[in-house]
Design a protein around this motif. Structure first.
Motif, PDB file in Angstrom:
ATOM      1  N   HIS A   1      73.898  29.411 -48.564  1.00 52.51           N
ATOM      2  CA  HIS A   1      73.848  29.233 -47.111  1.00 52.51           C
ATOM      3  C   HIS A   1      75.104  29.703 -46.383  1.00 52.51           C
ATOM      4  CE1 HIS A   1      70.816  25.747 -48.015  1.00 52.51           C
ATOM      5  NE2 HIS A   1      70.401  26.942 -48.416  1.00 52.51           N
ATOM      6  N   THR A   2      75.809  30.649 -46.949  1.00 57.02           N
ATOM      7  CA  THR A   2      77.039  31.242 -46.400  1.00 57.02           C
ATOM      8  C   THR A   2      78.197  30.259 -46.294  1.00 57.02           C
ATOM      9  OG1 THR A   2      76.440  30.992 -44.030  1.00 57.02           O
ATOM     10  CG2 THR A   2      75.726  33.012 -45.137  1.00 57.02           C
TER      11      THR A   2
ATOM     12  N   ASP B   1      71.111  37.176 -49.685  1.00 59.56           N
ATOM     13  CA  ASP B   1      71.629  37.050 -48.314  1.00 59.56           C
ATOM     14  C   ASP B   1      70.631  37.601 -47.295  1.00 59.56           C
ATOM     15  OD1 ASP B   1      74.041  35.845 -48.892  1.00 59.56           O
ATOM     16  OD2 ASP B   1      75.217  37.692 -48.846  1.00 59.56           O
TER      17      ASP B   1
ATOM     18  N   GLY C   1      69.466  33.195 -47.615  1.00 57.29           N
ATOM     19  CA  GLY C   1      69.569  33.266 -46.167  1.00 57.29           C
ATOM     20  C   GLY C   1      70.908  32.774 -45.668  1.00 57.29           C
ATOM     21  N   GLY C   2      71.054  32.694 -44.364  1.00 63.83           N
ATOM     22  CA  GLY C   2      72.303  32.228 -43.787  1.00 63.83           C
ATOM     23  C   GLY C   2      72.353  32.496 -42.304  1.00 63.83           C
ATOM     24  N   GLN C   3      73.457  32.144 -41.706  1.00 64.90           N
ATOM     25  CA  GLN C   3      73.629  32.333 -40.280  1.00 64.90           C
ATOM     26  C   GLN C   3      74.530  33.533 -40.017  1.00 64.90           C
ATOM     27  OE1 GLN C   3      71.697  30.447 -38.479  1.00 64.90           O
ATOM     28  NE2 GLN C   3      71.126  29.271 -40.293  1.00 64.90           N
TER      29      GLN C   3
ATOM     30  N   TYR D   1      66.788  36.572 -42.587  1.00 68.17           N
ATOM     31  CA  TYR D   1      66.275  35.208 -42.511  1.00 68.17           C
ATOM     32  C   TYR D   1      67.425  34.221 -42.438  1.00 68.17           C
ATOM     33  CZ  TYR D   1      61.944  37.300 -44.271  1.00 68.17           C
ATOM     34  OH  TYR D   1      60.824  38.064 -44.429  1.00 68.17           O
ATOM     35  N   PRO D   2      67.311  33.184 -41.616  1.00 61.32           N
ATOM     36  CA  PRO D   2      68.308  32.116 -41.622  1.00 61.32           C
ATOM     37  C   PRO D   2      68.091  31.215 -42.830  1.00 61.32           C
ATOM     38  CG  PRO D   2      66.560  31.578 -40.095  1.00 61.32           C
ATOM     39  CD  PRO D   2      66.269  32.966 -40.610  1.00 61.32           C
ATOM     40  N   THR D   3      68.983  30.266 -43.012  1.00 59.63           N
ATOM     41  CA  THR D   3      68.864  29.340 -44.130  1.00 59.63           C
ATOM     42  C   THR D   3      67.542  28.581 -44.079  1.00 59.63           C
ATOM     43  OG1 THR D   3      71.257  29.074 -44.227  1.00 59.63           O
ATOM     44  CG2 THR D   3      69.927  27.341 -45.227  1.00 59.63           C
TER      45      THR D   3
ATOM     46  N   ARG E   1      63.958  28.549 -42.297  1.00 63.47           N
ATOM     47  CA  ARG E   1      63.079  29.407 -41.505  1.00 63.47           C
ATOM     48  C   ARG E   1      62.088  28.597 -40.684  1.00 63.47           C
ATOM     49  NH1 ARG E   1      61.067  33.927 -45.913  1.00 63.47           N
ATOM     50  NH2 ARG E   1      62.969  33.959 -47.157  1.00 63.47           N
TER      51      ARG E   1
ATOM     52  N   ASN F   1      62.657  22.680 -36.954  1.00 68.08           N
ATOM     53  CA  ASN F   1      64.084  22.727 -37.289  1.00 68.08           C
ATOM     54  C   ASN F   1      64.981  21.913 -36.362  1.00 68.08           C
ATOM     55  OD1 ASN F   1      63.462  24.358 -39.443  1.00 68.08           O
ATOM     56  ND2 ASN F   1      63.935  26.260 -38.376  1.00 68.08           N
TER      57      ASN F   1
END
Length: 201
Positions: free
Chosen positions: A17-18, A66, A95-97, A103-105, A107, A181
């Motif tokens: 998740h970065t 990622d 994923g990550g921001q 894709y984000p962490t 979805r 979310n």
């Protein structure tokens, strides 16, 4: 040591998740050229070895993709890490921001079984047999989870759905998580993660 004294059965390193450890294994974030370069995942190895000095099982929540075009943290890198390091269990994530991630962490929407491509790559290299693998993301019910079980995964996680209704596997569509979310927003504000739908019923 403190986790063991507190009575925990195991610990999990968060390398997804970065967050810091996941950034060290991605050449998008980690552009070092010395022994700590992304391709060698040395910091993750060092942290794992340090934690292993305590007699307690150690797993990892591992960034396996990622979803950033043209960069190294992908299925191939994940397989290399899992093959090289001895974890007691691995939880697949991605994923990550920011950073142009596709894709984000977490979805929104209705994507199903987010990390099937990772699981199938691990299976092809016989890495599912190396340690228990947990996969979370895109599972709505038992039928969805069965797809992962059929791929050879022993454990499936449902995550935020339990915030909506901790009996959802029994109740079916009653009080169903809609993947809005909003629970993640509350957590990011330093408060307890709760389902916003529960607050308005």
């Amino acid at each position: 040591m403190r986790a063991k004294k507190a009575g925990y059965d195991c610990v999990q390193l968060h390398s997804g998740h970065t967050y810091l450890l996941s950034q060290t294994i991605s050449d998008f974030y980690n552009q070092r050229t010395d022994e700590y370069r992304a391709a060698d995942f040395k910091l993750l190895r060092d942290v794992l070895e340090a934690v292993r000095t305590v007699d307690i099982p150690v797993g990892v929540k591992l960034q396996c993709d990622d979803f950033i075009e043209g960069h190294s943290m992908n299925v191939t890198s994940a397989c290399k890490i899992i093959s090289a390091l001895k974890f007691d269990f691995v939880e697949v994530t991605g994923g990550g921001q920011g950073g142009g991630a596709k894709y984000p962490t977490i979805r929104a929407g209705k994507d199903q079984y987010y990390y099937r491509h990772v699981i199938q790559a691990l299976k092809a290299q016989n890495l599912l047999d190396k340690q228990p693998v947990i996969v979370t993301g895109g599972f709505e019910n038992v039928e969805d989870a069965q797809m992962a079980f059929d791929d050879g995964v022993p454990l499936v996680g449902y995550s935020r759905k339990f915030l909506r209704n901790d009996q959802f596997l029994i109740d079916g569509d009653a009080k169903k998580c809609v993947r809005c979310n909003q629970c993640i927003i509350s957590l990011g504000q330093g408060t307890t993660a709760v389902c916003s739908l529960n607050n308005i019923e």
